[in-house]
Design an enzyme around this catalytic site. Structure first.
Site, PDB file in Angstrom:
ATOM      1  N   ASP B  90       0.199 -12.059  -0.550  1.00  0.00           N
ATOM      2  CA  ASP B  90       0.127 -13.339   0.382  1.00  0.00           C
ATOM      3  C   ASP B  90      -0.415 -13.715  -0.792  1.00  0.00           C
ATOM      4  O   ASP B  90      -1.981 -13.491  -1.543  1.00  0.00           O
ATOM      5  CB  ASP B  90       0.144 -13.304   1.464  1.00  0.00           C
ATOM      6  CG  ASP B  90      -1.466 -12.983   2.255  1.00  0.00           C
ATOM      7  OD1 ASP B  90      -2.271 -12.721   1.299  1.00  0.00           O
ATOM      8  OD2 ASP B  90      -1.903 -12.761   3.460  1.00  0.00           O
ATOM      9  N   ASP B 262       8.991  -9.436   6.004  1.00  0.00           N
ATOM     10  CA  ASP B 262       6.982  -8.529   6.377  1.00  0.00           C
ATOM     11  C   ASP B 262       7.033  -8.741   7.441  1.00  0.00           C
ATOM     12  O   ASP B 262       6.895  -9.592   8.170  1.00  0.00           O
ATOM     13  CB  ASP B 262       6.313  -9.004   4.963  1.00  0.00           C
ATOM     14  CG  ASP B 262       5.659 -10.221   5.342  1.00  0.00           C
ATOM     15  OD1 ASP B 262       5.934 -11.165   4.975  1.00  0.00           O
ATOM     16  OD2 ASP B 262       4.976 -10.108   6.169  1.00  0.00           O
ATOM     17  N   CYS B 300      17.601   8.100  15.508  1.00  0.00           N
ATOM     18  CA  CYS B 300      16.634   7.985  14.371  1.00  0.00           C
ATOM     19  C   CYS B 300      16.136   9.503  13.465  1.00  0.00           C
ATOM     20  O   CYS B 300      16.252  10.743  14.155  1.00  0.00           O
ATOM     21  CB  CYS B 300      14.924   7.676  14.877  1.00  0.00           C
ATOM     22  SG  CYS B 300      14.207   7.318  13.750  1.00  0.00           S
ATOM     23  N   CYS B 302      14.076   9.769  11.433  1.00  0.00           N
ATOM     24  CA  CYS B 302      12.427   9.652  10.840  1.00  0.00           C
ATOM     25  C   CYS B 302      11.854  11.121  11.175  1.00  0.00           C
ATOM     26  O   CYS B 302      12.317  12.498  12.202  1.00  0.00           O
ATOM     27  CB  CYS B 302      11.555   8.866  11.381  1.00  0.00           C
ATOM     28  SG  CYS B 302      10.794   8.902  12.737  1.00  0.00           S
ATOM     29  N   CYS B 305      10.587  11.630  14.892  1.00  0.00           N
ATOM     30  CA  CYS B 305      11.900  11.976  15.450  1.00  0.00           C
ATOM     31  C   CYS B 305      12.378  13.571  15.369  1.00  0.00           C
ATOM     32  O   CYS B 305      13.009  13.456  16.306  1.00  0.00           O
ATOM     33  CB  CYS B 305      12.977  11.069  15.358  1.00  0.00           C
ATOM     34  SG  CYS B 305      12.034   9.197  16.134  1.00  0.00           S
ATOM     35  N   HIS B 331       7.387   6.419  12.846  1.00  0.00           N
ATOM     36  CA  HIS B 331       8.753   5.733  13.534  1.00  0.00           C
ATOM     37  C   HIS B 331       9.468   4.344  13.832  1.00  0.00           C
ATOM     38  O   HIS B 331       9.860   4.237  13.085  1.00  0.00           O
ATOM     39  CB  HIS B 331       9.363   6.463  15.300  1.00  0.00           C
ATOM     40  CG  HIS B 331       9.964   5.900  15.759  1.00  0.00           C
ATOM     41  ND1 HIS B 331      11.914   6.050  15.657  1.00  0.00           N
ATOM     42  CD2 HIS B 331      10.460   4.770  16.568  1.00  0.00           C
ATOM     43  CE1 HIS B 331      12.326   5.751  16.116  1.00  0.00           C
ATOM     44  NE2 HIS B 331      11.285   4.345  17.060  1.00  0.00           N
TER      45      HIS B 331
END
Lengths: 374, 374
Positions: B90, B262, B300, B302, B305, B331
């Site tokens: 930014d 974002d 999920c 991930c 998980c 996660h």
């Protein structure tokens, strides 16, 4: 299920294989400490990648939180923390006896107060085994008393108690998929150490631990005790030197015939911004590293050293970013585990004698002893 | 070098590909925030494994610490933080204008005090570009003024200034391997938003950002502004909605034609023990999870998980173990990144219309807006 095979030796140093229900352990081996069912800041995937094969977890801490019965109900420690390789739990004795002001010892056990909420609890040999059976580690430890090492009279009392408790632990054990190790005590008293080694060696333990060292005595005293104790032990069982140590201590221990080590030092140093290196210990907060593009150790193959500069690590530390602890833990653990693997390799290929002085010189700059509760 | 290809659309929603020097970005895309050149608690390897493709880092923070010249001298942000995929910085404007009490704005720039040591600094459009060129991200942002969104007179002054500064940023830019995005301001004022959108769209920016939203206005106001602004923008450039957002906000934004998002929310929630799930947001410290063997979200995929129970995560939280933050960050970031990827897939295969209401229902329980400095 827990046989130990001696594969090669070089002087007193041994390379072996210890079989456990969660896989074979190549020994000598260094075990990272995961006090509360987690090696601080690291995932099991990261531990596996950095080369860990055995993790130690603390019975005292897990008994208090989240509770051993909860861990049992959730499938045991391996499932709970998602570590599929071997796990070792201590007996809780060391932590309890560290609380000198608040615990009360008698011949049956120890009453102590929780460091979390002050509540009163009691460990006996039977209770420690029951908790460790609930936790479900592959290697569990007898409940022992670790006393002030130099007071002969009290060390003798504690040693005798430790021997009686060792027998009670053997009697109360019910699971066949856990290896119960006996623990040798005796402080820094030669006569007691030999007596304890002979007694523990005479009992039907599949492995033998040496306790009560690296608790404040000098390095010479520790070496003298190891030189006395190890020759009393059978070749057929793995030997575990508890709570040790520094890179130097690992080298010294392996040369004397030790097979298993654990220590909080690598992860604790990481939390204090320090890193092992073949140049000696580095404090990464030091301003000298602000623009240093090198990795911690150019000869290291860990994830951290493969890409991250000392300057970046210093930035993370100064900016109070937790990733610093993760990256330093990865490096420090990898460094000790790899050192032990390298020494094992040199025992196997017959090069230990020619290489050992290089390692001793290289790692001497990292020496500082450490003890106590993480 | 920075061409955008629109691959498919469904209503206003777009699936595209944005080409950058560090690889092609599949859009829509959600970017994790790595304020101080690190996505808090995660290694780049973990970020890659959880599916991240674009990382945002903050110019204000890196300028103060470790300094943009140091980052440049160490090879730029990608090398410094070891992230080989695209990076966005930014302009520093948002952080500086957030310090309402201590900063002074004039037509040339802003003078402000460091939150670290109170030292005085000054950003101008030229300075912001110079810093961002030193940092070396693939996508850099024009220096803009984000004002109180509802005060028409001041919003107009800030918008006009933002437009002049946008031109100055374009003029001062020297690197051809960075894409400079212009930023639309205008608060919640329809006339100003349209004016700003048309002005920024008229300038030779390879991408266009929408700033000054999700800063305290209502969801309806944000939607109304997006509905006005997005139709003013050319199809040929990616659109970036800054600092947004919740799962709901991502769905709403994609449906209106936004390509890049974002937000600090996933990692910030992780540090507060909260997890996104298709059942709604979970606070893992809750005692109800003490013996819960389920993963955070059974649907999920991930790392967290795939093996870790809610009970284990709660134990880590209660025991103050930092691994909790790591596993929850993995996660939460995976959840948002995967949601955006799933929506992209449905734009490509023509199923967006039939699937969108399911996603809207499933993720509504996770909604809470968030803004400010992480």
């Amino acid at each position: 299920m827990f046989s130990y095979n001696l594969i090669a030796s070089a002087g007193s140093a041994r390379a072996g294989m210890f079989h456990t229900p969660h896989g074979d352990l190549e020994t000598p081996v260094f075990a990272p400490v995961g006090t509360q069912a987690t090696v601080k800041t690291l995932t099991p995937a990261q531990l596996e990648e950095l080369g860990a094969s055995l993790i130690l977890s603390n019975t005292y801490h897990l008994y208090l939180r989240p509770g051993d019965e909860l861990v049992r109900d959730l499938g045991g420690l391996h499932e709970f923390m998602q570590w599929r390789k071997p796990v070792l739990t201590d007996s809780g004795g060391f932590q309890v006896f560290s609380m000198a002001k608040t615990r009360k010892i008698d011949n049956d056990g120890v009453t102590f107060k929780s460091h979390i909420d002050g509540s009163e609890h009691r460990f006996t040999p039977e209770k420690s085994i029951q908790i460790q059976e609930n936790l479900g580690a592959d290697i569990i430890m007898a409940f022992d008393e670790c006393s002030d090492p130099s007071d002969h009279e009290n060390v003798k009392i504690a040693m005798d108690r430790t021997h009686r408790w060792a027998e009670r632990c053997l009697e109360s054990k019910t699971r066949s998929d856990q290896a119960l190790f006996g623990i040798i005590q005796g402080g820094v008293n030669p006569d007691l150490r030999v007596e304890s080694a002979n007694f523990i060696a005479s009992q039907p333990f599949p492995g033998i631990a040496i306790g009560g060292l690296s608790v404040g005595e000098s390095k010479d005293e520790m070496h003298a005790m190891l030189d006395l104790v190890l020759p009393c032990l059978p070749d057929s069982k793995p030997r575990y030197l508890m709570g040790v140590g520094t890179p130097e201590d690992l080298i010294d221990g392996i040369l004397r015939g030790v097979d298993i080590f654990d220590c909080v030092l690598p992860t604790r140093l990481a939390r204090h911004n320090a890193a092992f290196s073949s140049e000696g210990r580095l404090n990464l907060m030091n301003a000298v590293f602000a623009r240093d593009e090198q990795p911690i150790d150019g000869s290291c193959a860990c994830y951290t050293c493969k890409g991250f500069s000392r300057a970046y690590l210093r930035h993370l530390i100064i900016a109070k970013e937790l990733l610093a602890g993760t990256l330093l833990s990865i490096h420090n653990l990898h460094a000790l585990i790899q050192l032990v693997k390298d020494i094992r390799g040199s025992i196997l290929d017959g090069t230990l004698e020619e290489r050992i002085s290089t390692w001793q010189t290289q790692w001497a700059g990292n020496a500082v002893r450490s003890a106590g509760i993480e």
